[in-house]
Structures are given as structure tokens and as C-alpha cells.
Design an enzyme around this catalytic site. Structure first.
Site, PDB file in Angstrom:
ATOM      1  N   ARG A 104     -20.788  19.774 -43.846  1.00 25.02           N
ATOM      2  CA  ARG A 104     -21.991  19.582 -44.661  1.00 25.02           C
ATOM      3  C   ARG A 104     -22.184  18.136 -45.073  1.00 25.02           C
ATOM      4  O   ARG A 104     -23.316  17.657 -45.142  1.00 25.02           O
ATOM      5  CB  ARG A 104     -21.937  20.526 -45.864  1.00 25.02           C
ATOM      6  CG  ARG A 104     -22.271  21.976 -45.459  1.00 25.02           C
ATOM      7  CD  ARG A 104     -21.943  22.955 -46.537  1.00 25.02           C
ATOM      8  NE  ARG A 104     -22.572  24.259 -46.316  1.00 25.02           N
ATOM      9  CZ  ARG A 104     -22.274  25.344 -47.026  1.00 25.02           C
ATOM     10  NH1 ARG A 104     -21.376  25.291 -47.989  1.00 25.02           N
ATOM     11  NH2 ARG A 104     -22.887  26.491 -46.779  1.00 25.02           N
ATOM     12  N   ASN A 114     -28.225  23.390 -45.212  1.00 22.12           N
ATOM     13  CA  ASN A 114     -26.878  22.810 -45.246  1.00 22.12           C
ATOM     14  C   ASN A 114     -26.040  23.182 -44.018  1.00 22.12           C
ATOM     15  O   ASN A 114     -24.819  23.219 -44.064  1.00 22.12           O
ATOM     16  CB  ASN A 114     -26.171  23.169 -46.559  1.00 22.12           C
ATOM     17  CG  ASN A 114     -26.057  24.669 -46.774  1.00 22.12           C
ATOM     18  OD1 ASN A 114     -26.395  25.456 -45.888  1.00 22.12           O
ATOM     19  ND2 ASN A 114     -25.561  25.064 -47.936  1.00 22.12           N
ATOM     20  N   HIS A 117     -23.129  28.464 -42.483  1.00 25.85           N
ATOM     21  CA  HIS A 117     -22.681  29.538 -43.371  1.00 25.85           C
ATOM     22  C   HIS A 117     -21.248  29.877 -43.009  1.00 25.85           C
ATOM     23  O   HIS A 117     -20.888  29.888 -41.832  1.00 25.85           O
ATOM     24  CB  HIS A 117     -23.535  30.807 -43.189  1.00 25.85           C
ATOM     25  CG  HIS A 117     -22.897  32.026 -43.798  1.00 25.85           C
ATOM     26  ND1 HIS A 117     -23.034  32.343 -45.123  1.00 25.85           N
ATOM     27  CD2 HIS A 117     -22.052  32.963 -43.277  1.00 25.85           C
ATOM     28  CE1 HIS A 117     -22.320  33.433 -45.388  1.00 25.85           C
ATOM     29  NE2 HIS A 117     -21.720  33.830 -44.285  1.00 25.85           N
TER      30      HIS A 117
HETATM   31  P1  ADP Z   1     -22.436  28.968 -49.603  1.00 23.58           P
HETATM   32  O1  ADP Z   1     -23.282  28.969 -48.342  1.00 23.58           O
HETATM   33  O2  ADP Z   1     -21.743  27.646 -49.810  1.00 23.58           O
HETATM   34  O3  ADP Z   1     -21.500  30.138 -49.690  1.00 23.58           O
HETATM   35  P2  ADP Z   1     -24.097  30.368 -51.550  1.00 23.58           P
HETATM   36  O4  ADP Z   1     -23.497  31.628 -51.020  1.00 23.58           O
HETATM   37  O5  ADP Z   1     -24.041  30.134 -53.025  1.00 23.58           O
HETATM   38  O6  ADP Z   1     -23.459  29.083 -50.841  1.00 23.58           O
HETATM   39  O7  ADP Z   1     -25.631  30.276 -51.139  1.00 23.58           O
HETATM   40  C1  ADP Z   1     -26.054  30.746 -49.872  1.00 23.58           C
HETATM   41  C2  ADP Z   1     -27.016  29.739 -49.302  1.00 23.58           C
HETATM   42  O8  ADP Z   1     -28.186  29.700 -50.122  1.00 23.58           O
HETATM   43  C3  ADP Z   1     -26.530  28.285 -49.279  1.00 23.58           C
HETATM   44  O9  ADP Z   1     -25.685  27.987 -48.194  1.00 23.58           O
HETATM   45  C4  ADP Z   1     -27.838  27.530 -49.208  1.00 23.58           C
HETATM   46  O10 ADP Z   1     -28.387  27.554 -47.889  1.00 23.58           O
HETATM   47  C5  ADP Z   1     -28.708  28.373 -50.139  1.00 23.58           C
HETATM   48  N1  ADP Z   1     -28.670  27.880 -51.520  1.00 23.58           N
HETATM   49  C6  ADP Z   1     -27.654  28.005 -52.404  1.00 23.58           C
HETATM   50  N2  ADP Z   1     -27.958  27.452 -53.588  1.00 23.58           N
HETATM   51  C7  ADP Z   1     -29.220  26.963 -53.463  1.00 23.58           C
HETATM   52  C8  ADP Z   1     -30.116  26.285 -54.336  1.00 23.58           C
HETATM   53  N3  ADP Z   1     -29.767  25.975 -55.586  1.00 23.58           N
HETATM   54  N4  ADP Z   1     -31.328  25.924 -53.847  1.00 23.58           N
HETATM   55  C9  ADP Z   1     -31.696  26.236 -52.577  1.00 23.58           C
HETATM   56  N5  ADP Z   1     -30.912  26.888 -51.706  1.00 23.58           N
HETATM   57  C10 ADP Z   1     -29.673  27.251 -52.124  1.00 23.58           C
HETATM   58 MG    MG Z   2     -21.922  32.155 -49.786  1.00 24.89          MG
END
Ligand code: ADP
Ligand code: MG
Length: 140
Positions: A104, A114, A117
Site C-alpha cells: 500500500r 488501496n 485486500h
Molecule cells: P483493510 O482492507 O485494511 O482490512 P477495512 O477492512 O477496515 O480495511 O476496510 C475495507 C476497505 O474499505 C479498505 O481496504 C478500503 O478500501 C475501504 N475503506 C476503509 N476505511 C475507509 C475510509 N475511511 N474511507 C474510504 N474507504 C475506506
Molecule cells: Mg478488512
């Protein structure tokens, strides 16, 4: 140390910029093995179900629209402690907080776009990979 499988997605911002090989190179350099992989274009229903845990979050609708905005590459990765190992090389959700050398930090465009996943637990990894792959598609 235990051998595990985790589930990965190379997101639409990565396919759009032709970065799937560059990201796979970082995955393989870390020692994780890509034992299943396919390029798909998720339906809205698939994306909503996949991210169902976030359905009450303010960013949910935007996230679903982003995930169906182009093709993705779904993958199963195998290796020692694969769930945590992949989370480590992915880097923080917000690329501004991600460490140098992580996927990332290198590639993400924003907290939403980002690039990747990765499952957050072994239990979710099992559920997520079964959503996209049958057992016979995993070739270790
Ligand atoms: P991760 O992918 O690091 O596990 P999360 O499960 O919290 O993160 O969130 C899932 C996905 O949602 C993130 O990878 C990102 O694409 C999106 N996301 C998370 N938080 C935000 C936010 N504050 N604003 C916009 N998109 C978000
Ligand atoms: Mg997640």
C-alpha cells in the site's frame, strides 16, 4: 509457525494501472505462494456480500462502487502464518500510515483505492476464499 492460506484481492486501482505483476512480485518475494488466481469483474451483489461486514459504514456504497469499477484479481496465498504475513506486507489501510516497502505504501492511491485486500483472520480467510474458489482450484 503453521502453514496457512489467506485470501487476497488486487483491487480495481491496481488492475487499471497494470500493477498486478508488480504486486505479485512483492507477494512472492515475501515467501507467500500464489496457489490460486483469477481475474474477474465482481457484480454489485458479490461486492455487497463480500464487504457485508462494513454495510453500516459511511464509506460502504463508495467502496462497493469502487470494487465494481473494473476487474479485480482474486487470489489464495499460502505460507507460514499467511494471514498475518500478508497483512504485514500489505501495510496499513490508509497508505499515509503504511510502512515503506509495503504494497500500500508503494502503490495505493488513497484509503479507499488501496490496491489490495487481505483477510483479517484465519476464519475469515476460509470464508472469503470459499466465496470465490472451489477446493479443486487451489493448487499448492
Ligand atoms: P483493510 O482492507 O485494511 O482490512 P477495512 O477492512 O477496515 O480495511 O476496510 C475495507 C476497505 O474499505 C479498505 O481496504 C478500503 O478500501 C475501504 N475503506 C476503509 N476505511 C475507509 C475510509 N475511511 N474511507 C474510504 N474507504 C475506506
Ligand atoms: Mg478488512
Amino acid at each position: 509457525m503453521t502453514m496457512e492460506k489467506t485470501f487476497s484481492i488486487l483491487k480495481p486501482d491496481a488492475t487499471r494501472r497494470n500493477l498486478t505483476g508488480a504486486i505479485n512480485a512483492l507477494i512472492e518475494k515475501s515467501g507467500l505462494k500464489i496457489i490460486a488466481q483469477k481475474r474477474i469483474h465482481m457484480s454489485k451483489a458479490q461486492a455487497e456480500t463480500f464487504y457485508g461486514v462494513h454495510s453500516e459504514r459511511a464509506f460502504f456504497n463508495d467502496l462497493v462502487e469502487f470494487m465494481i469499477s473494473g476487474p479485480v484479481v482474486v487470489q489464495v496465498l499460502e505460507g507460514e502464518n499467511a494471514v498475518v504475513a500478508y497483512r504485514d506486507i500489505m501495510g496499513a489501510t490508509n497508505p499515509e500510515n503504511a510502512e515503506v516497502g509495503t504494497i500500500r505504501k508503494e502503490f495505493a492511491e488513497s484509503i479507499e483505492a488501496n490496491s489490495v485486500h487481505g483477510s483479517d483472520s484465519l476464519e475469515n480467510a476460509t470464508i472469503e476464499m470459499a466465496y470465490f474458489f472451489s477446493g479443486t482450484e487451489l493448487v499448492g
